[in-house]
Design a protein around this motif. Sequence first.
Motif, PDB file in Angstrom:
ATOM      1  N   LEU A  30      -7.494   1.316   0.735  1.00 38.46           N
ATOM      2  CA  LEU A  30      -7.983  -0.009   0.426  1.00 38.46           C
ATOM      3  C   LEU A  30      -9.266  -0.266   1.220  1.00 38.46           C
ATOM      4  N   LEU A  31     -10.154  -1.059   0.622  1.00 36.88           N
ATOM      5  CA  LEU A  31     -11.409  -1.369   1.290  1.00 36.88           C
ATOM      6  C   LEU A  31     -11.287  -2.605   2.170  1.00 36.88           C
ATOM      7  N   ARG A  32     -10.585  -3.616   1.676  1.00 31.80           N
ATOM      8  CA  ARG A  32     -10.380  -4.817   2.481  1.00 31.80           C
ATOM      9  C   ARG A  32      -8.953  -5.263   2.338  1.00 31.80           C
ATOM     10  N   PRO A  33      -8.177  -5.069   3.376  1.00 28.77           N
ATOM     11  CA  PRO A  33      -8.523  -4.443   4.661  1.00 28.77           C
ATOM     12  C   PRO A  33      -8.672  -2.935   4.512  1.00 28.77           C
ATOM     13  N   ALA A  34      -9.395  -2.305   5.441  1.00 23.54           N
ATOM     14  CA  ALA A  34      -9.621  -0.857   5.397  1.00 23.54           C
ATOM     15  C   ALA A  34      -8.381  -0.150   5.948  1.00 23.54           C
ATOM     16  N   VAL A  35      -7.483   0.212   5.053  1.00 26.53           N
ATOM     17  CA  VAL A  35      -6.228   0.869   5.433  1.00 26.53           C
ATOM     18  C   VAL A  35      -5.908   1.942   4.402  1.00 26.53           C
ATOM     19  N   ALA A  36      -4.956   2.793   4.753  1.00 24.13           N
ATOM     20  CA  ALA A  36      -4.615   3.909   3.858  1.00 24.13           C
ATOM     21  C   ALA A  36      -3.099   4.042   3.735  1.00 24.13           C
ATOM     22  N   ASN A  37      -2.687   4.718   2.660  1.00 23.39           N
ATOM     23  CA  ASN A  37      -1.291   5.136   2.462  1.00 23.39           C
ATOM     24  C   ASN A  37      -0.317   3.973   2.386  1.00 23.39           C
ATOM     25  N   ILE A  38      -0.689   2.969   1.599  1.00 32.85           N
ATOM     26  CA  ILE A  38       0.186   1.821   1.398  1.00 32.85           C
ATOM     27  C   ILE A  38       1.054   2.068   0.163  1.00 32.85           C
ATOM     28  N   ASP A  39       2.351   1.788   0.279  1.00 29.07           N
ATOM     29  CA  ASP A  39       3.271   1.974  -0.851  1.00 29.07           C
ATOM     30  C   ASP A  39       3.388   0.724  -1.708  1.00 29.07           C
ATOM     31  N   GLN A  40       3.302  -0.433  -1.075  1.00 29.09           N
ATOM     32  CA  GLN A  40       3.470  -1.683  -1.814  1.00 29.09           C
ATOM     33  C   GLN A  40       2.859  -2.818  -0.994  1.00 29.09           C
ATOM     34  N   ALA A  41       2.733  -3.970  -1.636  1.00 29.90           N
ATOM     35  CA  ALA A  41       2.191  -5.143  -0.950  1.00 29.90           C
ATOM     36  C   ALA A  41       3.125  -6.318  -1.139  1.00 29.90           C
ATOM     37  N   ILE A  42       3.313  -7.069  -0.069  1.00 31.92           N
ATOM     38  CA  ILE A  42       3.979  -8.358  -0.174  1.00 31.92           C
ATOM     39  C   ILE A  42       2.900  -9.415   0.013  1.00 31.92           C
ATOM     40  N   VAL A  43       2.695 -10.209  -1.021  1.00 35.95           N
ATOM     41  CA  VAL A  43       1.694 -11.268  -0.975  1.00 35.95           C
ATOM     42  C   VAL A  43       2.430 -12.547  -0.596  1.00 35.95           C
ATOM     43  N   ILE A  44       2.130 -13.063   0.580  1.00 37.89           N
ATOM     44  CA  ILE A  44       2.891 -14.192   1.106  1.00 37.89           C
ATOM     45  C   ILE A  44       2.065 -15.470   1.112  1.00 37.89           C
ATOM     46  N   ASP A  70      -3.828 -15.320  -7.298  1.00 34.44           N
ATOM     47  CA  ASP A  70      -4.152 -14.426  -8.415  1.00 34.44           C
ATOM     48  C   ASP A  70      -5.196 -13.389  -8.015  1.00 34.44           C
ATOM     49  N   ARG A  71      -6.134 -13.770  -7.150  1.00 40.95           N
ATOM     50  CA  ARG A  71      -7.121 -12.801  -6.671  1.00 40.95           C
ATOM     51  C   ARG A  71      -6.442 -11.688  -5.874  1.00 40.95           C
ATOM     52  N   PHE A  72      -5.477 -12.048  -5.030  1.00 40.10           N
ATOM     53  CA  PHE A  72      -4.723 -11.033  -4.306  1.00 40.10           C
ATOM     54  C   PHE A  72      -4.017 -10.085  -5.282  1.00 40.10           C
ATOM     55  N   LEU A  73      -3.383 -10.664  -6.294  1.00 38.89           N
ATOM     56  CA  LEU A  73      -2.642  -9.844  -7.255  1.00 38.89           C
ATOM     57  C   LEU A  73      -3.572  -8.918  -8.031  1.00 38.89           C
ATOM     58  N   ILE A  74      -4.758  -9.411  -8.375  1.00 39.07           N
ATOM     59  CA  ILE A  74      -5.744  -8.566  -9.058  1.00 39.07           C
ATOM     60  C   ILE A  74      -6.141  -7.397  -8.171  1.00 39.07           C
ATOM     61  N   ARG A  75      -6.371  -7.679  -6.875  1.00 37.95           N
ATOM     62  CA  ARG A  75      -6.722  -6.610  -5.937  1.00 37.95           C
ATOM     63  C   ARG A  75      -5.642  -5.527  -5.922  1.00 37.95           C
ATOM     64  N   MET A  76      -4.396  -5.925  -5.900  1.00 37.16           N
ATOM     65  CA  MET A  76      -3.297  -4.964  -5.860  1.00 37.16           C
ATOM     66  C   MET A  76      -3.180  -4.203  -7.183  1.00 37.16           C
ATOM     67  N   GLU A  77      -3.419  -4.896  -8.305  1.00 39.11           N
ATOM     68  CA  GLU A  77      -3.413  -4.218  -9.605  1.00 39.11           C
ATOM     69  C   GLU A  77      -4.511  -3.154  -9.647  1.00 39.11           C
ATOM     70  N   ALA A 115      -0.008  -9.408   2.877  1.00 38.12           N
ATOM     71  CA  ALA A 115      -1.298 -10.044   2.595  1.00 38.12           C
ATOM     72  C   ALA A 115      -1.095 -11.523   2.333  1.00 38.12           C
ATOM     73  N   GLY A 116      -2.137 -12.304   2.596  1.00 38.31           N
ATOM     74  CA  GLY A 116      -2.068 -13.732   2.343  1.00 38.31           C
ATOM     75  C   GLY A 116      -3.007 -14.472   3.264  1.00 38.31           C
ATOM     76  N   PRO A 117      -3.254 -15.754   2.975  1.00 32.97           N
ATOM     77  CA  PRO A 117      -4.174 -16.531   3.806  1.00 32.97           C
ATOM     78  C   PRO A 117      -3.555 -16.907   5.140  1.00 32.97           C
ATOM     79  N   SER A 118      -4.360 -17.476   6.011  1.00 29.92           N
ATOM     80  CA  SER A 118      -3.876 -17.926   7.308  1.00 29.92           C
ATOM     81  C   SER A 118      -2.935 -19.110   7.147  1.00 29.92           C
ATOM     82  N   GLY A 119      -2.027 -19.234   8.094  1.00 32.31           N
ATOM     83  CA  GLY A 119      -1.188 -20.417   8.158  1.00 32.31           C
ATOM     84  C   GLY A 119       0.062 -20.401   7.314  1.00 32.31           C
ATOM     85  N   VAL A 120       0.353 -19.270   6.653  1.00 34.24           N
ATOM     86  CA  VAL A 120       1.524 -19.230   5.778  1.00 34.24           C
ATOM     87  C   VAL A 120       2.733 -18.581   6.447  1.00 34.24           C
ATOM     88  N   GLY A 121       2.545 -18.082   7.677  1.00 34.13           N
ATOM     89  CA  GLY A 121       3.683 -17.551   8.421  1.00 34.13           C
ATOM     90  C   GLY A 121       3.817 -16.051   8.430  1.00 34.13           C
TER      91      GLY A 121
END
Length: 292
Positions: free
Chosen positions: A68-82, A96-103, A164-170
Amino acid sequence: MTGKIIKGIAGFYYVHIEDKGIYECKARGIFRNQHMKPLVGDNVSVEILDEQDKEGTITGILPRKNELLRPAVANIDQAIVIFAIVKPNPDFGLLDRFLIRMEQQSLTSIICFNKQDIASEKEKEALRMAYETCGYQVLFLSAHRKEGLEELRGMLTGRTTALAGPSGVGKSTLINALAPEAGMETGSISRKIERGRHTTRHSEIIALGDETYIMDTPGFTSLHISEIMKEELSGYYPEFKRYEPSCRFGGCAHISEPDCGVKAAVEQGVISRVRYENYKVLYQELKDIKRY
């Protein structure tokens, strides 16, 4: 000896090696010559320099399954968008932007709504209907009350999961509940704007068990998708695919065309109107970009 990079700060990489612990490592200069930089999430080979002080050198980077480019990480199996259900209310456009990135990365996404203890059943049901109809798994929990954590643990086992997710969501509170030893700074919510202060400043992977890792990433409130062509956008909305064969025109943009299967599905309530309205906003945003 092999391990996984769980954190990188100022040229030092912290590598978790099963049954041995975390080693502070530098990377060999050959990586710079090859224009290759180790990433958090990389599986690497390590030469141990000092067993007592747990120091070593990264000698090789194993092949990556993805990057992934943002964040710059590797070898991710799945994402939890919180996102929080309330306080702050979810920004569905950002979700929806987060979900598009994961798609884009062909990553499975699980949508996790936190703070269920202060939300109504009506609010939860509206969110469930909006996103489960898209084919996404939706989980409600309360990190503060530790509700729903066991179900979440089952989804994490044996995988490397990006949170993944914005600040302040826990996010950090959730990781503290899953792995108290992480001791992450949770920060506080600004009462004035109900938006989290940026407390996570770097990507960090935390080992939860054998081959089970969770990664926290810096919180952010905007996510640009400007490299996507407007004609490609509908391909990142999986719920559209079933209804696109009913469109009169091939290559239908689902905006102003007559006899559009997607728009009909929205009117019938089988595609979320919230999702569709966000799609139109993003389509116009991409249409307005000047490309040279």
